[in-house]
Design an enzyme around this catalytic site. Structure first.
Site, mmCIF file in Angstrom:
data_model
loop_
_atom_site.group_PDB
_atom_site.id
_atom_site.type_symbol
_atom_site.label_atom_id
_atom_site.label_comp_id
_atom_site.label_asym_id
_atom_site.label_seq_id
_atom_site.Cartn_x
_atom_site.Cartn_y
_atom_site.Cartn_z
ATOM 1 C CB THR A 21 -0.952 0.013 1.219
ATOM 2 O OG1 THR A 21 -1.724 1.221 1.191
ATOM 3 C CG2 THR A 21 -0.201 -0.080 2.530
ATOM 4 C CG HIS B 129 4.987 -10.877 17.001
ATOM 5 N ND1 HIS B 129 6.015 -11.728 16.671
ATOM 6 C CD2 HIS B 129 5.517 -9.998 17.893
ATOM 7 C CE1 HIS B 129 7.105 -11.385 17.327
ATOM 8 N NE2 HIS B 129 6.832 -10.325 18.081
#
Length: 440
Positions: free
Chosen positions: A358, A411
């Site tokens: 993006t 994560h």
């Protein structure tokens, strides 16, 4: 009459919102003609007529939510455009309305007569009950006086006296019981009043003029997916900065010859796409997704390119970016961006990406933490290029065109070490684009 229903759209789409009717009631339609545009979670699709004839009835208006299989209109296969079918329907409805009114009048009259006949009976019953209660109740004079003062019926009081005689303390106990009952009855009323006050305060919380705008289906879906991404992943963002000097010089030197040869401009996105693909090959967990207790590492590189449109953000996918050269990537990005702005994206254009890029820099963003495009576990954010002082290897300070880049990652399967090294690898390839061109 032939019913027109919302057709099967795709496996992942079961409902939509009517964006625009392309025909009006009474119009002649042919089988296969587009009659309305349906806005879904991802793209706008046209619904076609199942039969030829006159559009006799529209059952769902613009802005209505519909599901697959819902009847949205009816086509009169034997009708003619501008025919008298509407007048016939109106006259039938009028006849039905007059009939209903006559029946309602008769029923009302019967109810009034029966209610008049039954008015006197309850009065007689209550008077006889009062006589019985007064004659049969055994109470002390003090208790009777106390009951009159508190307005309590002695026949409803249970006596504690072994002989059944009602005493003043019995009257007081009954009075306390009545007050508790009244409090319980009033409590729900008070709560309802509070709720109604809260509702009214919510509606009138703005003292100055406001405008309420209903969210489009696509905007609702974007909001829902962004919240889900944050709730369903352990999202973290790491940052780095890139010296864009060499890329800008190479682009400036080659942009004219590149455009003449490939009929497309050489932009920065192709450099970052190539760099991202190279880094994904070195760190495969960032090109993966989680399914249950398994990590699915994808051996393909379909890169999603976030595109801003008037209706919200969409992420069309450039397929097999690892097999495309710079010109192929630039053409793919340009085609997808045009289709997004022209509302011509198909479902296949939006599905199956493995990683997303993006570019908030085109709007002037200096730094951001992009949100994951679930079920992907990584998204690369690019930002604007600004000249900043940089200490060079010979300890001189120069003004260099710098860009902050960000990697948001899940994560749960991507460790901080991998994320930092991934971003640093992109930095190295962008700062030395000649090697990137050779590898590409």
């Amino acid at each position: 009459m032939k019913e027109i229903k919302v057709p099967e759209l795709a496996e992942s789409i079961t409902e939509g919102t009517i964006a625009e009717w392309l025909v009006k009631k009474g119009d002649q339609v042919e089988k296969g003609d587009a009659i309305l545009e349906l806005e879904t979670d991802k793209v706008n699709v046209e619904v076609n007529a199942d039969a030829s004839g006159v559009l006799a009835e529209i059952l769902k208006e613009e802005g209505d939510d519909v599901e697959v299989g819902d009847v949205i209109a009816k086509v009169d296969e034997n009708g003619e455009a501008g025919g008298s079918s509407e007048e016939e329907e109106e006259s039938t409805e009028e006849q039905e309305d007059t009939g209903d009114k006559e029946e309602n009048t008769k029923e009302t009259a019967q109810k009034e007569e029966s209610s008049d006949d039954q008015e006197e009976e309850p009065a007689k019953e209550t008077s006889s009950d009062e006589k019985v209660s007064k004659n049969d109740v055994v109470a002390t004079p003090a208790a009777r006086k106390r009951a009159r003062e508190l307005g309590i019926n002695l026949s409803e009081i249970s006596a504690k006296d072994p002989l059944g005689r009602i005493r003043p303390e019995d009257v007081d106990a009954a009075a306390q019981g009545e007050s508790k009952k009244e409090e319980k009855k009033e409590a729900p009323k008070k709560e309802k009043k509070k709720e109604s006050k809260q509702e009214s305060s919510e509606k009138t919380e703005f003292e100055k003029p406001v405008e309420r705008i209903k969210m489009s289906r696509r905007r609702q879906t974007i909001a829902k997916r962004l919240v889900e991404a944050q709730q369903s992943s352990a999202m973290l963002t790491t940052f780095n900065e890139v010296d864009m000097t060499n890329v800008m010089k190479l682009r400036s030197d080659r942009k004219e010859s590149f455009q003449k040869k490939h009929d497309v401009k050489l932009g920065f996105m192709s450099f970052f796409t190539k760099a991202a693909v190279g880094a994904l090959k070195e760190f495969p967990n960032i090109n993966a997704e989680i399914q249950g207790n398994e990590i699915i590492q994808k051996k393909f590189y379909d890169i999603g390119m976030a595109v801003s449109t008037d209706e919200g953000l969409v992420v069309p996918v450039v397929r097999d970016a690892d097999r495309l050269d710079f010109a192929g990537i630039e053409k793919g990005i340009m085609d997808m961006a045009k289709k997004a702005r022209d509302k011509e994206l198909q479902l296949d254009d939006l599905q199956g990406g493995s990683f997303t890029i993006t570019n908030g820099g085109i709007f002037g963003s200096m730094l951001s933490t992009p949100i994951l495009n679930s079920p992907q576990v990584g998204i690369l954010g690019l930002h604007n290029i600004e000249k900043r002082p940089k200490v060079m290897p010979d300890d001189t300070i120069q003004a260099r065109p710098m860009m902050y880049i960000a990697l948001s990652y899940d994560h749960r399967i991507v460790d901080g070490k991998e994320a930092v090294q991934f971003l640093r690898r992109i930095k190295e390839m962008i700062e030395d684009p000649y090697d990137l061109l050779l590898e590409g």
